[in-house]
Design a protein around this motif. Sequence first.
Motif, PDB file in Angstrom:
ATOM      1  N   LEU A 185       0.824  -1.214   0.000  1.00 57.30           N
ATOM      2  CA  LEU A 185       0.000   0.000   0.000  1.00 57.30           C
ATOM      3  C   LEU A 185       0.852   1.256   0.000  1.00 57.30           C
ATOM      4  O   LEU A 185       0.547   2.224  -0.696  1.00 57.30           O
ATOM      5  CB  LEU A 185      -0.925  -0.008   1.219  1.00 57.30           C
ATOM      6  N   SER A 186       1.953   1.241   0.756  1.00 54.66           N
ATOM      7  CA  SER A 186       2.806   2.437   0.815  1.00 54.66           C
ATOM      8  C   SER A 186       3.403   2.739  -0.557  1.00 54.66           C
ATOM      9  O   SER A 186       3.501   3.899  -0.955  1.00 54.66           O
ATOM     10  CB  SER A 186       3.909   2.247   1.851  1.00 54.66           C
ATOM     11  N   LEU A 187       3.784   1.711  -1.308  1.00 51.20           N
ATOM     12  CA  LEU A 187       4.336   1.919  -2.652  1.00 51.20           C
ATOM     13  C   LEU A 187       3.272   2.479  -3.590  1.00 51.20           C
ATOM     14  O   LEU A 187       3.542   3.390  -4.381  1.00 51.20           O
ATOM     15  CB  LEU A 187       4.906   0.612  -3.206  1.00 51.20           C
ATOM     16  N   VAL A 188       2.065   1.964  -3.468  1.00 46.53           N
ATOM     17  CA  VAL A 188       0.968   2.457  -4.306  1.00 46.53           C
ATOM     18  C   VAL A 188       0.708   3.929  -4.012  1.00 46.53           C
ATOM     19  O   VAL A 188       0.521   4.740  -4.929  1.00 46.53           O
ATOM     20  CB  VAL A 188      -0.303   1.612  -4.085  1.00 46.53           C
ATOM     21  N   LEU A 189       0.742   4.310  -2.732  1.00 44.64           N
ATOM     22  CA  LEU A 189       0.508   5.705  -2.370  1.00 44.64           C
ATOM     23  C   LEU A 189       1.628   6.611  -2.866  1.00 44.64           C
ATOM     24  O   LEU A 189       1.379   7.722  -3.344  1.00 44.64           O
ATOM     25  CB  LEU A 189       0.336   5.828  -0.862  1.00 44.64           C
ATOM     26  N   VAL A 190       2.861   6.140  -2.771  1.00 45.50           N
ATOM     27  CA  VAL A 190       3.989   6.936  -3.266  1.00 45.50           C
ATOM     28  C   VAL A 190       3.885   7.100  -4.786  1.00 45.50           C
ATOM     29  O   VAL A 190       4.115   8.195  -5.314  1.00 45.50           O
ATOM     30  CB  VAL A 190       5.335   6.296  -2.856  1.00 45.50           C
ATOM     31  N   LEU A 191       3.539   6.034  -5.491  1.00 48.56           N
ATOM     32  CA  LEU A 191       3.388   6.120  -6.947  1.00 48.56           C
ATOM     33  C   LEU A 191       2.250   7.070  -7.320  1.00 48.56           C
ATOM     34  O   LEU A 191       2.374   7.848  -8.281  1.00 48.56           O
ATOM     35  CB  LEU A 191       3.147   4.734  -7.540  1.00 48.56           C
ATOM     36  N   ALA A 192       1.162   7.029  -6.562  1.00 44.93           N
ATOM     37  CA  ALA A 192       0.053   7.956  -6.826  1.00 44.93           C
ATOM     38  C   ALA A 192       0.479   9.399  -6.560  1.00 44.93           C
ATOM     39  O   ALA A 192       0.127  10.309  -7.322  1.00 44.93           O
ATOM     40  CB  ALA A 192      -1.153   7.593  -5.968  1.00 44.93           C
ATOM     41  N   LEU A 193       1.269   9.612  -5.517  1.00 43.11           N
ATOM     42  CA  LEU A 193       1.772  10.952  -5.210  1.00 43.11           C
ATOM     43  C   LEU A 193       2.676  11.453  -6.337  1.00 43.11           C
ATOM     44  O   LEU A 193       2.567  12.599  -6.787  1.00 43.11           O
ATOM     45  CB  LEU A 193       2.521  10.947  -3.886  1.00 43.11           C
ATOM     46  N   LEU A 194       3.566  10.595  -6.815  1.00 46.92           N
ATOM     47  CA  LEU A 194       4.463  10.972  -7.909  1.00 46.92           C
ATOM     48  C   LEU A 194       3.687  11.255  -9.190  1.00 46.92           C
ATOM     49  O   LEU A 194       3.995  12.218  -9.905  1.00 46.92           O
ATOM     50  CB  LEU A 194       5.510   9.886  -8.149  1.00 46.92           C
ATOM     51  N   ALA A 195       2.683  10.433  -9.471  1.00 43.41           N
ATOM     52  CA  ALA A 195       1.869  10.662 -10.673  1.00 43.41           C
ATOM     53  C   ALA A 195       1.133  11.994 -10.559  1.00 43.41           C
ATOM     54  O   ALA A 195       1.049  12.748 -11.543  1.00 43.41           O
ATOM     55  CB  ALA A 195       0.881   9.513 -10.861  1.00 43.41           C
ATOM     56  N   GLY A 196       0.643  12.318  -9.380  1.00 42.16           N
ATOM     57  CA  GLY A 196      -0.015  13.609  -9.174  1.00 42.16           C
ATOM     58  C   GLY A 196       0.943  14.770  -9.337  1.00 42.16           C
ATOM     59  O   GLY A 196       0.595  15.794  -9.931  1.00 42.16           O
ATOM     60  N   ALA A 197       2.162  14.623  -8.830  1.00 39.34           N
ATOM     61  CA  ALA A 197       3.160  15.688  -8.973  1.00 39.34           C
ATOM     62  C   ALA A 197       3.519  15.903 -10.438  1.00 39.34           C
ATOM     63  O   ALA A 197       3.632  17.039 -10.898  1.00 39.34           O
ATOM     64  CB  ALA A 197       4.403  15.353  -8.153  1.00 39.34           C
ATOM     65  N   VAL A 198       3.688  14.818 -11.172  1.00 38.23           N
ATOM     66  CA  VAL A 198       4.020  14.922 -12.604  1.00 38.23           C
ATOM     67  C   VAL A 198       2.873  15.589 -13.359  1.00 38.23           C
ATOM     68  O   VAL A 198       3.101  16.476 -14.199  1.00 38.23           O
ATOM     69  CB  VAL A 198       4.356  13.534 -13.190  1.00 38.23           C
ATOM     70  N   CYS A 199       1.644  15.197 -13.062  1.00 36.70           N
ATOM     71  CA  CYS A 199       0.481  15.822 -13.718  1.00 36.70           C
ATOM     72  C   CYS A 199       0.406  17.314 -13.377  1.00 36.70           C
ATOM     73  O   CYS A 199       0.088  18.132 -14.247  1.00 36.70           O
ATOM     74  CB  CYS A 199      -0.805  15.120 -13.309  1.00 36.70           C
TER      75      CYS A 199
END
Length: 97
Positions: free
Chosen positions: A41-55
């Motif tokens: 779950l922590s990896l999924v949240l970090v990936l979602a955070l990174l995807a949001g930052a890139v967007c």
Amino acid sequence: MKRIISLVFFLIVLICGLFFGLLNADSVRIDYYIGARELPLSLVLVLALLAGAVCGVLAALGMIFRKNREIARLRKEIKITGKELSNLRALPYQDER
């Protein structure tokens, strides 16, 4: 002093992130269009955070480019105005009396 505050803030965020990752180490199933996968779950949240930052960065690029063009145009206007002003100052003064 600013560096020390930044370093302390970075360390606090890092420690909070590590504890958050340890507390949420359970795996979750992620279904996407072409398959599914189990990830922590922590990896999924970090990936979602990174995807949001890139967007967010991609969404802001248009505004940044427009502002940079405007700054270049204004600098060019200042340069032309400065040349006109120096030309006017070089003209001889004529008194009309």
